[in-house]
Design an enzyme around this catalytic site. Structure first.
Site, PDB file in Angstrom:
ATOM      1  N   GLU A  83     -11.488  -0.487  -3.001  1.00  0.00           N
ATOM      2  CA  GLU A  83     -10.641   0.054  -1.929  1.00  0.00           C
ATOM      3  C   GLU A  83      -9.453   0.786  -2.540  1.00  0.00           C
ATOM      4  O   GLU A  83      -9.325   0.871  -3.762  1.00  0.00           O
ATOM      5  CB  GLU A  83     -10.152  -1.065  -0.997  1.00  0.00           C
ATOM      6  CG  GLU A  83      -9.231  -2.062  -1.660  1.00  0.00           C
ATOM      7  CD  GLU A  83      -8.821  -3.227  -0.757  1.00  0.00           C
ATOM      8  OE1 GLU A  83      -9.238  -3.306   0.410  1.00  0.00           O
ATOM      9  OE2 GLU A  83      -8.062  -4.079  -1.262  1.00  0.00           O
ATOM     10  N   ASP A 139       0.819  -1.222   0.000  1.00  0.00           N
ATOM     11  CA  ASP A 139       0.000   0.000   0.000  1.00  0.00           C
ATOM     12  C   ASP A 139       0.854   1.274   0.000  1.00  0.00           C
ATOM     13  O   ASP A 139       0.665   2.162   0.852  1.00  0.00           O
ATOM     14  CB  ASP A 139      -0.906   0.046   1.256  1.00  0.00           C
ATOM     15  CG  ASP A 139      -1.655  -1.260   1.504  1.00  0.00           C
ATOM     16  OD1 ASP A 139      -2.050  -1.910   0.527  1.00  0.00           O
ATOM     17  OD2 ASP A 139      -1.854  -1.613   2.689  1.00  0.00           O
TER      18      ASP A 139
HETATM   19  O1  FUB Z   1      -2.920  -3.658   3.606  1.00  0.00           O
HETATM   20  C1  FUB Z   1      -4.185  -3.956   4.130  1.00  0.00           C
HETATM   21  C2  FUB Z   1      -5.239  -3.688   3.117  1.00  0.00           C
HETATM   22  O2  FUB Z   1      -5.005  -4.477   1.951  1.00  0.00           O
HETATM   23  C3  FUB Z   1      -5.284  -2.277   2.587  1.00  0.00           C
HETATM   24  O3  FUB Z   1      -5.796  -1.346   3.508  1.00  0.00           O
HETATM   25  C4  FUB Z   1      -6.080  -2.515   1.377  1.00  0.00           C
HETATM   26  O4  FUB Z   1      -6.152  -1.449   0.476  1.00  0.00           O
HETATM   27  C5  FUB Z   1      -5.389  -3.733   0.801  1.00  0.00           C
HETATM   28  O5  FUB Z   1      -4.223  -3.398   0.095  1.00  0.00           O
END
Ligand code: FUB
Length: 324
Positions: free
Chosen positions: A220, A13
């Site tokens: 997301e 991320d």
């Molecule tokens: O790294 C944890 C979670 O996985 C992130 O918050 C999401 O966007 C995904 O990458």
């Protein structure tokens, strides 16, 4: 072609920004905590953040060590997920996703005088915050907007109109998709200055994308950047594993779907940031190549991002050779 940036720890991320002429990267710090993989994302059980910097894209990368640990966040439950950083008036503000003591994701803030931290957490999460994946846009050097939200483990489907609902579910396939959220930040950068609004993504007919349109709808990992006066909202489609983008005329949107930035990578999640450095554009993202495909042990990468003449972005291939 994209290259891996860090090989001694697992990172994911990546939120990249240029501060003081250097690139600073704010990734999640993946660890093996032994929790089995599930759709709730419990296996992403991260406990701290490290900050990294680079003076050039091909140069050495410096690990500045632990910038914030979950044990130092007063309201912490578990799982430090994606974060981002913004600079204002001599201070750096780190926005992070974390479950509170009731296992509800909230967005917290921590502050430092330096881009690499250490950051000191504010005593409570942002009032009215929920879900995950904060990303902050500094617009016209005066206004700051925070984007956030993630489905499934990210809990976005538990809310409608910024309120928790009794029976959490995604909308039916023919209904408008759930949206990422955006809110202007308060002058002190510590609160929302307004009720979060929907980041609406329109299709080619000007209709909001439908919940069943899994190849294009928001899941997301929001990011916002500007190029030539246009606002580019980019994000992950989650269960179909694309990084996509949509273009608008202002920070709130609506945005019109414009295409795929990155095809699926090795690993379930795909998550990115886009950053201009010395006149070139770069895509920072992650994959699970270096862990042999373990979804919860990811490694950040960088590659050049190219625009077409008409302002659209050239699609990149997410799968790279397994030797990394
Ligand atoms: O790294 C944890 C979670 O996985 C992130 O918050 C999401 O966007 C995904 O990458």
């Amino acid at each position: 072609m994209a290259k891996h940036l860090i090989k001694n720890i697992y990172t994911a991320d990546p939120s990249a920004h240029v501060f003081n002429g250097k690139i600073y990267i704010y990734p999640s710090h993946d660890i093996e905590s032994g929790i089995p993989e599930n759709d709730n994302g419990d296996h992403f059980n991260m406990r701290d953040y490290h900050v990294f910097s680079m003076e050039s894209i091909d140069g050495k990368i410096t690990d500045h060590g632990v910038a914030l640990h979950v044990k130092d966040i007063p309201w912490a439950g578990r799982q430090l997920w994606d974060c981002d950083v913004a600079y204002k008036d001599g201070k750096y503000f780190l926005y992070f996703s974390l479950k509170d003591k009731n296992d509800i994701f909230r967005i917290g803030v921590a502050v430092s005088d330096k881009p690499e931290g250490p950051f000191v957490a504010v005593s409570d999460p942002i009032k009215g915050s929920y879900s995950i994946d904060p990303a902050v846009l500094e617009d016209n050097e005066k206004d700051y907007y925070i984007y956030f939200g993630g489905l499934w483990g990210g809990q976005l489907h538990r809310y409608r109109n910024n309120k928790a609902i009794e029976n959490p579910a995604e909308p039916a396939d023919a209904e408008p998709a759930l949206c990422a959220k955006v809110a202007k930040l308060s002058d002190d950068m510590l609160e929302f200055a307004e009720e979060p609004r929907d980041v609406v993504i329109l299709d080619e007919n000007g209709e909001p994308l439908k919940a069943g349109d899994h190849d294009r709808r928001y899941f997301e990992g929001p990011w916002m950047h500007k190029n030539n006066g246009k606002y580019y909202f980019s994000y992950s489609t989650g269960d179909t594993h694309y990084l996509c983008y949509a273009i608008g005329d202002n920070p709130y949107g609506p945005f019109t779907y414009a295409g795929i930035i990155l095809t699926p990578v090795v690993g379930w999640t795909t998550h990115h940031s886009i950053c201009e450095f010395k006149g070139e554009w770069y895509l920072f993202h992650h994959d699970s190549v270096l862990s042999g495909g373990k979804t919860w042990l990811r490694s950040i990468k960088v590659g050049e991002l190219e625009y077409n003449e008409d302002g659209t972005i050239k699609t990149m291939e997410g799968k790279t050779p397994w030797k990394g």
